[in-house]
Scaffold this motif. Sequence first.
Motif, PDB file in Angstrom:
ATOM      1  N   ASP A  15       0.815  -1.215   0.000  1.00  0.00           N
ATOM      2  CA  ASP A  15       0.000   0.000   0.000  1.00  0.00           C
ATOM      3  C   ASP A  15       0.847   1.263   0.000  1.00  0.00           C
ATOM      4  O   ASP A  15       0.516   2.231  -0.672  1.00  0.00           O
ATOM      5  N   SER A  31      -3.592  -4.961  -2.126  1.00  0.00           N
ATOM      6  CA  SER A  31      -3.677  -4.132  -0.936  1.00  0.00           C
ATOM      7  C   SER A  31      -4.131  -4.866   0.312  1.00  0.00           C
ATOM      8  O   SER A  31      -5.107  -5.616   0.282  1.00  0.00           O
ATOM      9  N   SER A  34      -7.019  -2.266   1.851  1.00  0.00           N
ATOM     10  CA  SER A  34      -8.349  -2.310   1.244  1.00  0.00           C
ATOM     11  C   SER A  34      -9.328  -3.138   2.065  1.00  0.00           C
ATOM     12  O   SER A  34     -10.537  -3.005   1.912  1.00  0.00           O
ATOM     13  N   PRO A  38     -11.629   0.117   1.874  1.00  0.00           N
ATOM     14  CA  PRO A  38     -11.680  -0.240   0.453  1.00  0.00           C
ATOM     15  C   PRO A  38     -11.986   0.937  -0.465  1.00  0.00           C
ATOM     16  O   PRO A  38     -11.383   1.061  -1.534  1.00  0.00           O
ATOM     17  N   LYS A  39     -12.892   1.795  -0.050  1.00  0.00           N
ATOM     18  CA  LYS A  39     -13.253   2.933  -0.899  1.00  0.00           C
ATOM     19  C   LYS A  39     -12.064   3.873  -1.083  1.00  0.00           C
ATOM     20  O   LYS A  39     -11.807   4.352  -2.188  1.00  0.00           O
ATOM     21  N   VAL A  41      -8.839   3.139  -0.939  1.00  0.00           N
ATOM     22  CA  VAL A  41      -7.833   2.517  -1.805  1.00  0.00           C
ATOM     23  C   VAL A  41      -8.290   2.584  -3.262  1.00  0.00           C
ATOM     24  O   VAL A  41      -7.503   2.903  -4.157  1.00  0.00           O
ATOM     25  N   ALA A  42      -9.573   2.318  -3.500  1.00  0.00           N
ATOM     26  CA  ALA A  42     -10.100   2.385  -4.868  1.00  0.00           C
ATOM     27  C   ALA A  42     -10.008   3.805  -5.413  1.00  0.00           C
ATOM     28  O   ALA A  42      -9.617   4.011  -6.572  1.00  0.00           O
TER      29      ALA A  42
END
Length: 119
Positions: A15, A31, A34, A38-39, A41-42
Amino acid sequence: RALCGDELNVWSGNDDNTVPMMAMGAKGVISVASNIVPKAVAELCDLCLKGDFKAATEYYFKYADLYAKLFIETNPIPVKTAMNLMGMNVGQFRLPLVDMMPENLEKLKACLRTLDLIQ
C-alpha cells in the motif's frame, strides 16, 4: 516493464508504494489496507489512473499511518485485529499467529480512531 511497455501488467505489492508505482505505470495495488478502507484505496488508484497524482498523494498521506500500522506486526495479525475492532468479526488467530502485543494494539487503535474507523 521497460522492455514490454503496456504489454506487461504490474501492480504494487505494498500500500505504501501505490502512488510511486502507479506513477511509473503500475495498474493498481494488491492491498492489505483495502480490507479496512476499500473505498479510499479504490479512489487513490482511480486518481492515479487518471493521472491526478497531486490528489492521490493527498490520499496517500491521509492513510500513510494506517499503512504503517498494518505492518507493525506480522501480517495478517494487525489487519485481522483492525477488522475485529471495526466489528467485522473475522475470528481469532490460529497458531503460530497470536494476539498483538499490547503496546502495538494501542498504536493500531489510536490510528483507527484518528481515521474515525472505531470509537
